[in-house]
Design a protein around this motif. Structure first.
Motif, PDB file in Angstrom:
ATOM      1  N   ARG A 108    -116.972  27.293 112.893  1.00  0.00           N
ATOM      2  CA  ARG A 108    -118.089  26.403 113.223  1.00  0.00           C
ATOM      3  C   ARG A 108    -117.666  24.943 113.119  1.00  0.00           C
ATOM      4  N   LYS A 109    -116.866  24.615 112.110  1.00  0.00           N
ATOM      5  CA  LYS A 109    -116.435  23.226 111.909  1.00  0.00           C
ATOM      6  C   LYS A 109    -115.580  22.744 113.072  1.00  0.00           C
ATOM      7  N   ARG A 110    -114.674  23.601 113.552  1.00  0.00           N
ATOM      8  CA  ARG A 110    -113.817  23.202 114.660  1.00  0.00           C
ATOM      9  C   ARG A 110    -114.626  23.083 115.947  1.00  0.00           C
ATOM     10  N   LEU A 111    -115.567  24.000 116.154  1.00  0.00           N
ATOM     11  CA  LEU A 111    -116.419  23.935 117.336  1.00  0.00           C
ATOM     12  C   LEU A 111    -117.230  22.649 117.343  1.00  0.00           C
ATOM     13  N   GLU A 112    -117.780  22.270 116.196  1.00  0.00           N
ATOM     14  CA  GLU A 112    -118.564  21.041 116.111  1.00  0.00           C
ATOM     15  C   GLU A 112    -117.717  19.822 116.477  1.00  0.00           C
ATOM     16  N   ALA A 113    -116.476  19.780 115.979  1.00  0.00           N
ATOM     17  CA  ALA A 113    -115.599  18.649 116.285  1.00  0.00           C
ATOM     18  C   ALA A 113    -115.335  18.557 117.783  1.00  0.00           C
ATOM     19  N   MET A 114    -115.164  19.704 118.443  1.00  0.00           N
ATOM     20  CA  MET A 114    -114.914  19.701 119.891  1.00  0.00           C
ATOM     21  C   MET A 114    -116.158  19.296 120.678  1.00  0.00           C
ATOM     22  N   LEU A 115    -117.328  19.781 120.242  1.00  0.00           N
ATOM     23  CA  LEU A 115    -118.561  19.477 120.971  1.00  0.00           C
ATOM     24  C   LEU A 115    -118.978  18.017 120.829  1.00  0.00           C
ATOM     25  N   GLN A 116    -118.541  17.368 119.757  1.00  0.00           N
ATOM     26  CA  GLN A 116    -118.851  15.946 119.599  1.00  0.00           C
ATOM     27  C   GLN A 116    -118.258  15.119 120.737  1.00  0.00           C
ATOM     28  N   GLU A 117    -117.212  15.650 121.384  1.00  0.00           N
ATOM     29  CA  GLU A 117    -116.615  14.943 122.521  1.00  0.00           C
ATOM     30  C   GLU A 117    -117.525  14.982 123.742  1.00  0.00           C
ATOM     31  N   ALA A 118    -118.384  16.008 123.825  1.00  0.00           N
ATOM     32  CA  ALA A 118    -119.276  16.137 124.979  1.00  0.00           C
ATOM     33  C   ALA A 118    -120.523  15.281 124.822  1.00  0.00           C
ATOM     34  N   ALA A 119    -121.094  15.259 123.636  1.00  0.00           N
ATOM     35  CA  ALA A 119    -122.309  14.474 123.398  1.00  0.00           C
ATOM     36  C   ALA A 119    -122.576  14.397 121.910  1.00  0.00           C
ATOM     37  N   GLU A 120    -123.212  13.336 121.497  1.00  0.00           N
ATOM     38  CA  GLU A 120    -123.606  13.190 120.103  1.00  0.00           C
ATOM     39  C   GLU A 120    -124.955  13.861 119.883  1.00  0.00           C
ATOM     40  N   GLY A 121    -125.382  13.893 118.645  1.00  0.00           N
ATOM     41  CA  GLY A 121    -126.724  14.376 118.342  1.00  0.00           C
ATOM     42  C   GLY A 121    -126.814  15.837 117.957  1.00  0.00           C
ATOM     43  N   ILE A 122    -125.702  16.461 117.560  1.00  0.00           N
ATOM     44  CA  ILE A 122    -125.741  17.858 117.136  1.00  0.00           C
ATOM     45  C   ILE A 122    -126.456  17.965 115.790  1.00  0.00           C
ATOM     46  N   LEU A 123    -127.482  18.816 115.744  1.00  0.00           N
ATOM     47  CA  LEU A 123    -128.206  19.048 114.499  1.00  0.00           C
ATOM     48  C   LEU A 123    -127.715  20.289 113.775  1.00  0.00           C
ATOM     49  N   SER A 124    -127.412  21.340 114.539  1.00  0.00           N
ATOM     50  CA  SER A 124    -126.954  22.572 113.895  1.00  0.00           C
ATOM     51  C   SER A 124    -126.186  23.430 114.889  1.00  0.00           C
TER      52      SER A 124
END
Length: 322
Positions: A132-148
């Motif tokens: 989950r931690k690695r996925l979150e780091a990658m998705l931050q490149e697409a857009a900000e604002g991830i809550l969960s």
């Protein structure tokens, strides 16, 4: 040309990001928090040669705009739909009443309705080794604002995972979806399907989370049935914790750590547990819910829950349990 002239005359600032052109969010002079949920309308059936110089004045005529987003193609035409967010819910309702089926050109009526403001994406086809931690780091490149981010076994693909990603706003989720679908980034080179989280899938994932494991429920009966009898402990489970410990030692994964919590106790003796096992060298923890029956004598509910989870982990790790 008309659009450029209008922008110059009004001083309005339009910003284009990831296929959408935005005004406001917040607009000049805005003070305070963003408008509440329910303040946005969805606009479709727009003529493709119609732009903000016509649309913003039209939608501002019924209420104060906080934000206006026009979806754009790479060729410079609009994609036929837009979003208008007002300063309050009342203005959004007025816009729907006044502008739905409004003719913006001869014979061309637009449709205006309440925006659903979806904020959750489903991402299917992820590698089981992806944390989950690695996925979150990658998705931050697409857009900000991830809550969960919540990871599940994929209900559609074997040996794959599905992620449900919740964003702080519809705009953040839409930008992430567009970036991921257009191939601007990839997650570990996997074939991944990105979509809005549909209600039926959400319900399926929720029911999977809460589904009692068959090993504790005789003949598929519900744990709420008053006619249930205790299921004898399978011989496979008699040494399942020892087998998991031995497997982790052989594969140099470290000693498994179990966490269990009883979250529901039924009058008929059935207990619902949330349980998790963390294997130090494995990229993600294993967790889920299960039902067990409390013995008058013998193993506790916590021990039974650990046995059930250990059995599932052994299967995932490829251990034969015959």
């Amino acid at each position: 040309m008309a659009l450029l002239t209008w922008v110059k005359e009004t001083g309005i600032n339009l910003v284009q990001i990831n296929g959408q052109r935005r005004y406001g969010g917040p607009p000049p002079g805005w003070v305070g928090d963003p408008p509440p949920t329910g303040s946005e309308v969805f606009i479709r059936k727009l003529p493709q040669d119609m732009y903000e110089n016509t649309l913003i004045p039209l939608f501002q005529s019924v209420g104060k705009l906080y934000e206006f987003r026009l979806m754009m193609t790479f060729s410079g035409l609009n994609r036929g739909f837009a979003y208008a967010k007002y300063s309050n819910r009342r203005s959004a309702k007025v816009a729907i009443t006044a502008l739905n089926n409004f003719e913006v050109q001869a014979g061309c009526a637009i449709l205006v309705c309440k925006s659903t403001e979806k904020c959750e994406l489903s991402m299917d086809g992820l590698a089981t080794s992806l944390s989950r931690k690695r996925l979150e780091a990658m998705l931050q490149e697409a857009a900000e604002g991830i809550l969960s981010i919540t990871l599940y076994p994929s209900p559609y693909q074997k040996r794959a995972r599905l992620a449900v990603v919740k964003y702080s706003s519809h705009r953040a989720a839409a930008m992430a979806k567009k970036s991921l679908m257009e191939g601007n980034m990839r997650i570990c080179e996997e074939e991944m399907r990105v979509d809005w989280l549909k209600p039926d899938l959400k319900q399926k994932l929720r029911s999977t989370e809460e589904k009692p494991l068959a090993i504790w429920v005789p003949r598929g009966k519900s744990p709420w049935s008053s006619k249930q009898v205790q299921v004898p402990l399978s011989p496979v489970l008699c040494n399942v914790l020892d087998r998991l410990d031995a497997l982790c030692r052989r594969q140099h994964l470290g000693t498994p750590l179990f966490f269990t919590k009883c979250v529901q106790a039924n009058p008929d003796g059935w207990l619902r547990f949330w349980c998790q096992v963390v294997i130090p060298a494995y990229p993600v923890p294993f967790s889920g819910f299960t039902w067990v029956r409390q013995d008058v004598r013998g193993a506790s509910g916590h021990d039974k829950a650990k046995d059930v989870l250990a059995l599932q982990v052994l299967r995932i790790l490829g251990c034969r349990l015959a």
